[in-house]
Write a protein that holds these residues in place. Structure first.
Motif, PDB file in Angstrom:
ATOM      1  N   LEU A 198       0.828  -1.204   0.000  1.00 52.57           N
ATOM      2  CA  LEU A 198       0.000   0.000   0.000  1.00 52.57           C
ATOM      3  C   LEU A 198       0.864   1.256   0.000  1.00 52.57           C
ATOM      4  N   ASP A 199       0.444   2.237  -0.782  1.00 50.83           N
ATOM      5  CA  ASP A 199       1.099   3.541  -0.842  1.00 50.83           C
ATOM      6  C   ASP A 199       0.171   4.539  -0.157  1.00 50.83           C
ATOM      7  N   VAL A 200       0.490   4.871   1.084  1.00 47.30           N
ATOM      8  CA  VAL A 200      -0.325   5.818   1.847  1.00 47.30           C
ATOM      9  C   VAL A 200       0.376   7.171   1.789  1.00 47.30           C
ATOM     10  N   LYS A 201      -0.235   8.107   1.097  1.00 46.96           N
ATOM     11  CA  LYS A 201       0.414   9.387   0.839  1.00 46.96           C
ATOM     12  C   LYS A 201       0.065  10.402   1.924  1.00 46.96           C
ATOM     13  N   VAL A 202       1.028  11.283   2.203  1.00 47.77           N
ATOM     14  CA  VAL A 202       0.827  12.314   3.205  1.00 47.77           C
ATOM     15  C   VAL A 202       1.404  13.625   2.683  1.00 47.77           C
ATOM     16  N   GLY A 203       0.713  14.731   2.959  1.00 46.16           N
ATOM     17  CA  GLY A 203       1.177  16.035   2.494  1.00 46.16           C
ATOM     18  C   GLY A 203       0.034  16.864   1.967  1.00 46.16           C
ATOM     19  N   ASN A 204       0.361  18.045   1.461  1.00 44.37           N
ATOM     20  CA  ASN A 204      -0.704  18.957   1.046  1.00 44.37           C
ATOM     21  C   ASN A 204      -1.416  18.506  -0.228  1.00 44.37           C
ATOM     22  N   ALA A 206      -2.220  15.215  -0.640  1.00 48.40           N
ATOM     23  CA  ALA A 206      -2.811  13.922  -0.300  1.00 48.40           C
ATOM     24  C   ALA A 206      -4.122  14.124   0.442  1.00 48.40           C
ATOM     25  N   PHE A 207      -4.932  13.069   0.521  1.00 47.54           N
ATOM     26  CA  PHE A 207      -6.146  13.145   1.323  1.00 47.54           C
ATOM     27  C   PHE A 207      -5.816  13.201   2.809  1.00 47.54           C
ATOM     28  N   MET A 208      -4.672  12.614   3.194  1.00 44.64           N
ATOM     29  CA  MET A 208      -4.196  12.688   4.567  1.00 44.64           C
ATOM     30  C   MET A 208      -3.046  13.694   4.613  1.00 44.64           C
ATOM     31  N   ALA A 209      -3.336  14.914   5.060  1.00 41.54           N
ATOM     32  CA  ALA A 209      -2.295  15.931   5.105  1.00 41.54           C
ATOM     33  C   ALA A 209      -1.414  15.788   6.341  1.00 41.54           C
ATOM     34  N   VAL A 224      -5.636  -5.000   9.116  1.00 43.52           N
ATOM     35  CA  VAL A 224      -6.864  -5.641   8.638  1.00 43.52           C
ATOM     36  C   VAL A 224      -6.565  -6.580   7.475  1.00 43.52           C
ATOM     37  N   ALA A 225      -5.729  -6.140   6.535  1.00 44.19           N
ATOM     38  CA  ALA A 225      -5.402  -6.995   5.391  1.00 44.19           C
ATOM     39  C   ALA A 225      -4.701  -8.273   5.840  1.00 44.19           C
ATOM     40  N   ASN A 226      -3.745  -8.134   6.743  1.00 44.67           N
ATOM     41  CA  ASN A 226      -3.072  -9.327   7.259  1.00 44.67           C
ATOM     42  C   ASN A 226      -4.045 -10.203   8.036  1.00 44.67           C
ATOM     43  N   GLY A 227      -4.955  -9.561   8.778  1.00 47.41           N
ATOM     44  CA  GLY A 227      -5.958 -10.313   9.511  1.00 47.41           C
ATOM     45  C   GLY A 227      -6.916 -11.056   8.603  1.00 47.41           C
ATOM     46  N   ALA A 228      -7.077 -10.555   7.375  1.00 49.38           N
ATOM     47  CA  ALA A 228      -7.954 -11.205   6.401  1.00 49.38           C
ATOM     48  C   ALA A 228      -7.204 -12.209   5.528  1.00 49.38           C
ATOM     49  N   GLY A 229      -5.904 -12.397   5.796  1.00 52.91           N
ATOM     50  CA  GLY A 229      -5.164 -13.438   5.101  1.00 52.91           C
ATOM     51  C   GLY A 229      -4.314 -12.998   3.936  1.00 52.91           C
ATOM     52  N   VAL A 230      -4.141 -11.687   3.738  1.00 56.63           N
ATOM     53  CA  VAL A 230      -3.295 -11.183   2.649  1.00 56.63           C
ATOM     54  C   VAL A 230      -2.046 -10.552   3.251  1.00 56.63           C
ATOM     55  N   LYS A 231      -0.869 -11.052   2.874  1.00 58.06           N
ATOM     56  CA  LYS A 231       0.383 -10.491   3.385  1.00 58.06           C
ATOM     57  C   LYS A 231       0.536  -9.062   2.866  1.00 58.06           C
ATOM     58  N   THR A 232       0.582  -8.110   3.796  1.00 56.19           N
ATOM     59  CA  THR A 232       0.481  -6.699   3.406  1.00 56.19           C
ATOM     60  C   THR A 232       1.457  -5.840   4.184  1.00 56.19           C
ATOM     61  N   SER A 233       2.006  -4.839   3.501  1.00 55.28           N
ATOM     62  CA  SER A 233       2.804  -3.795   4.137  1.00 55.28           C
ATOM     63  C   SER A 233       2.439  -2.469   3.488  1.00 55.28           C
ATOM     64  N   ALA A 234       2.875  -1.385   4.099  1.00 55.47           N
ATOM     65  CA  ALA A 234       2.557  -0.055   3.563  1.00 55.47           C
ATOM     66  C   ALA A 234       3.774   0.847   3.633  1.00 55.47           C
ATOM     67  N   LEU A 235       3.979   1.607   2.588  1.00 55.90           N
ATOM     68  CA  LEU A 235       4.965   2.680   2.588  1.00 55.90           C
ATOM     69  C   LEU A 235       4.214   4.000   2.686  1.00 55.90           C
ATOM     70  N   ILE A 236       4.691   4.882   3.539  1.00 54.02           N
ATOM     71  CA  ILE A 236       4.139   6.238   3.621  1.00 54.02           C
ATOM     72  C   ILE A 236       5.020   7.127   2.766  1.00 54.02           C
ATOM     73  N   THR A 237       4.424   7.792   1.782  1.00 51.14           N
ATOM     74  CA  THR A 237       5.209   8.568   0.821  1.00 51.14           C
ATOM     75  C   THR A 237       4.764  10.028   0.790  1.00 51.14           C
ATOM     76  N   ASP A 238       5.714  10.880   0.463  1.00 51.50           N
ATOM     77  CA  ASP A 238       5.498  12.331   0.478  1.00 51.50           C
ATOM     78  C   ASP A 238       4.690  12.802  -0.725  1.00 51.50           C
ATOM     79  N   MET A 239       3.676  13.639  -0.452  1.00 51.47           N
ATOM     80  CA  MET A 239       2.882  14.232  -1.527  1.00 51.47           C
ATOM     81  C   MET A 239       2.753  15.738  -1.289  1.00 51.47           C
ATOM     82  N   ASN A 240       3.905  16.381  -1.043  1.00 48.87           N
ATOM     83  CA  ASN A 240       3.939  17.836  -0.933  1.00 48.87           C
ATOM     84  C   ASN A 240       4.356  18.495  -2.242  1.00 48.87           C
ATOM     85  N   GLN A 241       4.519  17.662  -3.278  1.00 50.01           N
ATOM     86  CA  GLN A 241       4.736  18.134  -4.639  1.00 50.01           C
ATOM     87  C   GLN A 241       4.332  16.996  -5.566  1.00 50.01           C
ATOM     88  N   PRO A 242       4.037  17.291  -6.836  1.00 48.39           N
ATOM     89  CA  PRO A 242       3.695  16.193  -7.753  1.00 48.39           C
ATOM     90  C   PRO A 242       4.807  15.155  -7.788  1.00 48.39           C
TER      91      PRO A 242
END
Length: 435
Positions: A198-204, A206-209, A224-242
């Motif tokens: 998962l790519d969870v974006k943060v910044g001005n 992104a939906f999550m500022a 939740v994804a791991n709890g539902a049986g899918v091996k999952t990780s997430a990177l938080i990435t910067d969205m303060n510019q395109p």
């Protein structure tokens, strides 16, 4: 239990059991609930939240509300990536063929633009003939033979999510972590995935500022994804510019083709694409370490293998087989191209990424209303990254517009979205964290 009793229990802050959640979602999918009941349930969740067990149950119930894709005849790990949305974010277009070229099967079900963010499907529709909604047999065939397929959600895949989201959209309940989590993951579970990044974006832009909120969402999605049986990780990435140096549809598709052809290197986009490729390959067991995985991914790109996968996917889904070699033959250019000059000399130190996304919509490259037609030609290209030293009058971007009036308006807006200072800025890393 009858629907109003489920709503009452959640309104009172009680924890719902999995059977009640499943019965409520089954009734929603079957059309047996009123919009008032759906809205009341969503608002109760918004106010009272859900435990991790409840969110897992909701996600599974929504995933089971329609078809579940099966990949038993494919002997590759089934993997995908999902982004929470940003500006100039065309990572999926390059990542899917790179991952496929390294041995993964990537059935990527993507969406259209949401708010100020661009949609992968809208970008793909700038390719003549490309089918974003093939039938199930063709989708399966493309994944099996090409290695990846990027398409849109069908009405039979997690239909409860579509009905619930339509009500959330008009009842101010979109921004609920449990409901966001279930909405994203129900479609991914229905797609039959084994691993997910998962790519969870943060910044001005992104939906999550806020970084803290982005981490809460990422943690919820991963647990939740791991709890539902899918091996999952997430990177938080910067969205303060395109993320890319382009924002629009055909212009971002050109950016993708340039990347796959080896003409775009050493950029923020490059960092993100290979970080996600490495995470997908390690999670799927294809590579033993991030360094080994990144080396595999870079070799897939430099050898031309990823480009071949992309070309095969496009061709099998109705597009031109020679798109990468002849983009000008197929991607229509806007009639007006206008540079945006720097207002003064100095350093590009900050920008309003969300404002840039809104400016693309104003050019006609996005939707104000669901039924709006998109002009795939328009947008911005050659956007200079923050931290660039510019002189007054030097172009900081190139506008692609339908007419001179729109170009002038966009030029003024884009210039206002950037801040130029005398001092060199300290920039945040594009990869902010791993969960």
């Amino acid at each position: 239990m009858i629907p109003q009793e489920i709503i009452r229990h959640k309104r009172n802050g009680d924890e719902l059991d999995a059977a009640d959640i499943r019965s409520f979602i089954a009734a929603l999918a079957a059309g047996r609930l009123s919009e008032g009941q759906i809205g009341a349930f969503a608002m109760a969740v918004w106010f009272k939240g859900m435990s991790r067990a409840e969110t897992v149950a909701l996600t599974l119930a929504m995933a089971d509300s329609g078809d579940r894709l099966q990949w038993a005849d494919i002997d590759r790990p089934i993997a995908d990536k999902h982004s929470t949305g940003g500006v100039g974010d065309n990572v999926s277009l390059m990542l899917a063929p790179i991952a496929a070229a390294c041995g993964l099967a990537v059935p990527m079900i993507s969406g259209r633009g949401l708010g100020h963010t661009g949609g992968t499907l809208d970008k793909l529709e700038s390719i003549p003939g490309y089918m974003i909604t093939p039938d199930a047999d063709l989708f399966h065939k493309v994944v099996k033979e090409a290695g990846c397929a990027i398409i849109g959600q069908t009405g039979t895949l997690a239909p409860a999510d579509g009905r619930l989201y339509a009500v959330r959209d008009v009842t101010a309940t979109v921004d609920s972590i449990p409901l966001i989590t279930a909405s994203i993951l129900s479609k991914k579970l229905a797609a039959g995935l084994e691993t997910l990044v998962l790519d969870v974006k943060v910044g001005n832009g992104a939906f999550m500022a806020d970084r803290g909120q982005a981490e809460i969402l990422a943690q919820s999605l991963v647990e939740v994804a791991n709890g539902a049986g899918v091996k999952t990780s997430a990177l938080i990435t910067d969205m303060n510019q395109p993320l890319a140096d382009s924002a629009g549809n055909a212009v971002e598709m050109r950016n993708c083709l340039d990347f796959l052809a080896g003409r775009k290197k050493d950029t923020r986009l490059d960092i993100v694409v290979f970080a996600f490729a490495a995470e997908m390959l390690v999670k799927s067991g294809v590579a033993a370490s991030p360094d080994e995985a990144e080396g595999m991914a870079r070799q897939a790109l430099s050898s031309g293998k990823a480009a071949e996968v992309f070309a095969r996917m496009v061709s099998m889904l109705g597009g031109p087989a020679d798109l990468i070699d002849n983009p000008d033959r197929y991607l229509v250019r806007a009639p007006v191209e206008k540079p945006v000059p720097a207002a003064r000399s100095g350093w590009l130190s900050a920008c309003d990424a969300r404002g840039i996304g809104v400016s693309v919509i104003d050019l006609g490259g996005g939707r104000r209303h669901p039924a709006d037609r998109i002009d795939h030609r328009v947008g911005f290209s050659d956007l200079l990254p923050l931290g660039t030293r510019v002189t007054a009058g030097e172009p900081i971007a190139l506008i692609h517009a339908a007419d001179d009036v729109a170009a002038e308006r966009a030029a003024a807006a884009l210039a206002a979205h950037y801040r130029i200072t005398d001092d060199r800025p300290e920039l945040t890393p594009v990869i902010a964290g791993l969960i």
